[in-house]
Every structure is written in C-alpha cells, then in structure tokens.
Design a protein around this motif. Sequence first.
Motif, PDB file in Angstrom:
ATOM      1  N   LEU A   1       0.812  -1.210  -0.211  1.00 39.90           N
ATOM      2  CA  LEU A   1      -0.187  -0.007  -0.082  1.00 39.90           C
ATOM      3  C   LEU A   1       0.835   1.291  -0.070  1.00 39.90           C
ATOM      4  O   LEU A   1       1.800   1.454   0.882  1.00 39.90           O
ATOM      5  N   VAL A   2       0.644   2.232  -0.691  1.00 39.72           N
ATOM      6  CA  VAL A   2       1.294   3.521  -0.804  1.00 39.72           C
ATOM      7  C   VAL A   2       0.710   4.332   0.404  1.00 39.72           C
ATOM      8  O   VAL A   2      -0.362   4.846   0.268  1.00 39.72           O
ATOM      9  N   SER A   3       1.699   4.516   1.510  1.00 41.90           N
ATOM     10  CA  SER A   3       1.182   4.983   2.666  1.00 41.90           C
ATOM     11  C   SER A   3       1.445   6.497   2.616  1.00 41.90           C
ATOM     12  O   SER A   3       0.720   7.199   3.357  1.00 41.90           O
ATOM     13  N   ASP A   4       2.214   6.970   1.602  1.00 45.93           N
ATOM     14  CA  ASP A   4       2.713   8.320   1.772  1.00 45.93           C
ATOM     15  C   ASP A   4       3.352   8.665   0.185  1.00 45.93           C
ATOM     16  O   ASP A   4       3.959   7.596  -0.051  1.00 45.93           O
ATOM     17  N   LEU A   5       3.404  10.029  -0.040  1.00 49.42           N
ATOM     18  CA  LEU A   5       4.138  10.223  -1.283  1.00 49.42           C
ATOM     19  C   LEU A   5       5.101  11.564  -0.648  1.00 49.42           C
ATOM     20  O   LEU A   5       4.755  12.482  -0.004  1.00 49.42           O
ATOM     21  N   LEU A   6       6.454  11.353  -0.995  1.00 53.57           N
ATOM     22  CA  LEU A   6       7.519  12.398  -0.300  1.00 53.57           C
ATOM     23  C   LEU A   6       7.960  13.114  -1.399  1.00 53.57           C
ATOM     24  O   LEU A   6       8.544  12.448  -2.707  1.00 53.57           O
ATOM     25  N   LEU A   7       7.630  14.485  -1.775  1.00 53.08           N
ATOM     26  CA  LEU A   7       8.352  15.144  -2.541  1.00 53.08           C
ATOM     27  C   LEU A   7       9.783  15.634  -2.133  1.00 53.08           C
ATOM     28  O   LEU A   7       9.928  16.330  -1.279  1.00 53.08           O
ATOM     29  N   GLU A   8      10.719  15.336  -3.150  1.00 57.67           N
ATOM     30  CA  GLU A   8      12.200  15.837  -2.722  1.00 57.67           C
ATOM     31  C   GLU A   8      12.681  16.475  -3.909  1.00 57.67           C
ATOM     32  O   GLU A   8      12.263  16.219  -5.014  1.00 57.67           O
ATOM     33  N   TYR A   9      13.497  17.241  -3.603  1.00 54.96           N
ATOM     34  CA  TYR A   9      14.271  18.012  -4.567  1.00 54.96           C
ATOM     35  C   TYR A   9      15.725  17.819  -4.399  1.00 54.96           C
ATOM     36  O   TYR A   9      16.396  17.648  -3.431  1.00 54.96           O
TER      37      TYR A   9
ATOM     38  N   PHE B   1      12.814   4.711  -6.150  1.00 58.52           N
ATOM     39  CA  PHE B   1      12.480   5.236  -7.493  1.00 58.52           C
ATOM     40  C   PHE B   1      11.508   6.217  -7.451  1.00 58.52           C
ATOM     41  O   PHE B   1      10.314   5.928  -6.803  1.00 58.52           O
ATOM     42  N   GLY B   2      11.854   7.611  -7.849  1.00 65.88           N
ATOM     43  CA  GLY B   2      10.701   8.642  -7.584  1.00 65.88           C
ATOM     44  C   GLY B   2      10.383   9.084  -9.123  1.00 65.88           C
ATOM     45  O   GLY B   2      11.086   8.882  -9.903  1.00 65.88           O
ATOM     46  N   THR B   3       9.194   9.707  -9.139  1.00 60.93           N
ATOM     47  CA  THR B   3       8.761  10.214 -10.686  1.00 60.93           C
ATOM     48  C   THR B   3       8.160  11.505 -10.301  1.00 60.93           C
ATOM     49  O   THR B   3       7.564  11.867  -9.302  1.00 60.93           O
ATOM     50  N   TYR B   4       8.083  12.360 -11.391  1.00 60.06           N
ATOM     51  CA  TYR B   4       7.442  13.577 -11.288  1.00 60.06           C
ATOM     52  C   TYR B   4       6.707  13.811 -12.707  1.00 60.06           C
ATOM     53  O   TYR B   4       7.383  13.433 -13.920  1.00 60.06           O
ATOM     54  N   PRO B   5       5.316  13.613 -12.601  1.00 58.02           N
ATOM     55  CA  PRO B   5       4.346  13.653 -11.604  1.00 58.02           C
ATOM     56  C   PRO B   5       4.413  12.099 -10.876  1.00 58.02           C
ATOM     57  O   PRO B   5       4.956  11.194 -11.393  1.00 58.02           O
ATOM     58  N   ALA B   6       3.638  12.226  -9.788  1.00 61.05           N
ATOM     59  CA  ALA B   6       3.621  10.930  -8.898  1.00 61.05           C
ATOM     60  C   ALA B   6       3.028   9.857  -9.926  1.00 61.05           C
ATOM     61  O   ALA B   6       2.208   9.886 -10.597  1.00 61.05           O
ATOM     62  N   ALA B   7       3.725   8.966  -9.937  1.00 55.38           N
ATOM     63  CA  ALA B   7       3.312   7.715 -10.271  1.00 55.38           C
ATOM     64  C   ALA B   7       1.992   6.881  -9.786  1.00 55.38           C
ATOM     65  O   ALA B   7       1.312   6.067 -10.475  1.00 55.38           O
ATOM     66  N   PHE B   8       1.772   7.076  -8.468  1.00 58.55           N
ATOM     67  CA  PHE B   8       0.831   6.478  -7.767  1.00 58.55           C
ATOM     68  C   PHE B   8       0.161   7.482  -6.926  1.00 58.55           C
ATOM     69  O   PHE B   8       0.614   8.409  -6.460  1.00 58.55           O
ATOM     70  N   LYS B   9      -0.878   7.110  -6.361  1.00 58.80           N
ATOM     71  CA  LYS B   9      -1.420   7.920  -5.434  1.00 58.80           C
ATOM     72  C   LYS B   9      -1.546   7.196  -3.936  1.00 58.80           C
ATOM     73  O   LYS B   9      -1.386   5.982  -3.575  1.00 58.80           O
ATOM     74  N   LYS B  10      -1.483   8.347  -2.989  1.00 61.46           N
ATOM     75  CA  LYS B  10      -1.621   7.738  -1.589  1.00 61.46           C
ATOM     76  C   LYS B  10      -3.007   6.876  -1.316  1.00 61.46           C
ATOM     77  O   LYS B  10      -3.912   7.374  -2.046  1.00 61.46           O
ATOM     78  N   GLY B  11      -2.622   5.867  -0.532  1.00 59.60           N
ATOM     79  CA  GLY B  11      -3.811   4.970  -0.534  1.00 59.60           C
ATOM     80  C   GLY B  11      -3.804   3.727  -1.639  1.00 59.60           C
ATOM     81  O   GLY B  11      -4.725   2.748  -1.386  1.00 59.60           O
ATOM     82  N   GLN B  12      -3.152   3.874  -2.597  1.00 57.05           N
ATOM     83  CA  GLN B  12      -3.190   2.951  -3.715  1.00 57.05           C
ATOM     84  C   GLN B  12      -2.559   1.626  -3.455  1.00 57.05           C
ATOM     85  O   GLN B  12      -1.423   1.696  -2.867  1.00 57.05           O
ATOM     86  N   GLU B  13      -3.324   0.326  -3.666  1.00 57.86           N
ATOM     87  CA  GLU B  13      -2.703  -0.853  -3.512  1.00 57.86           C
ATOM     88  C   GLU B  13      -1.832  -1.201  -4.785  1.00 57.86           C
ATOM     89  O   GLU B  13      -1.978  -0.885  -5.790  1.00 57.86           O
ATOM     90  N   ILE B  14      -0.839  -1.615  -4.200  1.00 56.30           N
ATOM     91  CA  ILE B  14       0.299  -2.122  -5.296  1.00 56.30           C
ATOM     92  C   ILE B  14       0.772  -3.369  -5.089  1.00 56.30           C
ATOM     93  O   ILE B  14       0.812  -3.812  -3.904  1.00 56.30           O
ATOM     94  N   ASP B  15       1.581  -4.090  -6.230  1.00 63.55           N
ATOM     95  CA  ASP B  15       2.351  -4.975  -5.819  1.00 63.55           C
ATOM     96  C   ASP B  15       3.865  -4.941  -5.438  1.00 63.55           C
ATOM     97  O   ASP B  15       4.357  -3.715  -6.158  1.00 63.55           O
ATOM     98  N   VAL B  16       4.438  -5.552  -4.698  1.00 60.33           N
ATOM     99  CA  VAL B  16       5.851  -4.962  -4.201  1.00 60.33           C
ATOM    100  C   VAL B  16       6.372  -6.511  -4.186  1.00 60.33           C
ATOM    101  O   VAL B  16       5.922  -7.660  -4.090  1.00 60.33           O
ATOM    102  N   ILE B  17       7.773  -6.544  -4.512  1.00 56.81           N
ATOM    103  CA  ILE B  17       8.561  -7.574  -4.468  1.00 56.81           C
ATOM    104  C   ILE B  17       9.727  -7.114  -3.608  1.00 56.81           C
ATOM    105  O   ILE B  17      10.459  -6.361  -4.101  1.00 56.81           O
TER     106      ILE B  17
END
Length: 130
Positions: free
Chosen positions: A39-47, A74-90
Amino acid sequence: MDNSVVYGMIASLLVLCIGLLKLLQRKRYEKNGVKVQGLVSDLLLEYQGGTRAYYPVVSYRTLENIEFEEKSSFGTYPAAFKKGQEIDVIYDRADHKKFIIDSKKYVYIEVVSITIGLVGLIISCVYLMK
C-alpha cells in the motif's frame, strides 16, 4: 567538434545506463524476490539537483508476517501512484527492507529511458561522423 554533441552523448549514455540498471534490478527481484501486496502510505516530494520527484512510501507485510514501511528508491514527477493505492511489491529474500514496486508504469519508464538513450547515442554518433 561541437561540445553540445559531446554533452548530448554523455546525457544519452547516462539515461541509457539508468534505464538498463533499473531493468536489470527489476529482473533480479522478479527472479529471486517474493511478491506481496503493498500500500502506498505516503508520497514524499524531494528536490535533488534542481529536479523534483515524488517517492512513494510503501507499507507491506512479508510472508513471515513482518510489516515494513519503506520509501521507494525510485521517484517520478508527476507521481506515478496515489496515496492509499494498493500495489504489488517484490522484496528481497535476504533483506526484507529492500524492495521494488512491480508496476507496468515503471517498466514503461525503463523502456522509454533505454529508447531515449539509444536514440540520443545514435544521433550523437551520426553528428560526430560528419
């Protein structure tokens, strides 16, 4: 020789290498890791270096029922995911804190990076041959 061609070649090589490294990392995790729901629990914006990126903070539970919450490398701009989104993790069997997000979005980014790097290298080589 024009310096802009050399800079273009260096930038293309850098983009190509990043794409290839991420692709190889994903293949290694797919082969040796364990796939679980996260689960994406948060999104951190970093510079960093004048660029910005959203890094997902992912919570997941291992097969041993140990819960982890870690920031993705691995970060992206714009955000690739939303807070609260379920995802697969390996995650890595040897170090459960190491993980990747198993997403077609990231595969697409890898392929685009490799393609841009290759095209840039070809164009740079053509200009150098003139």
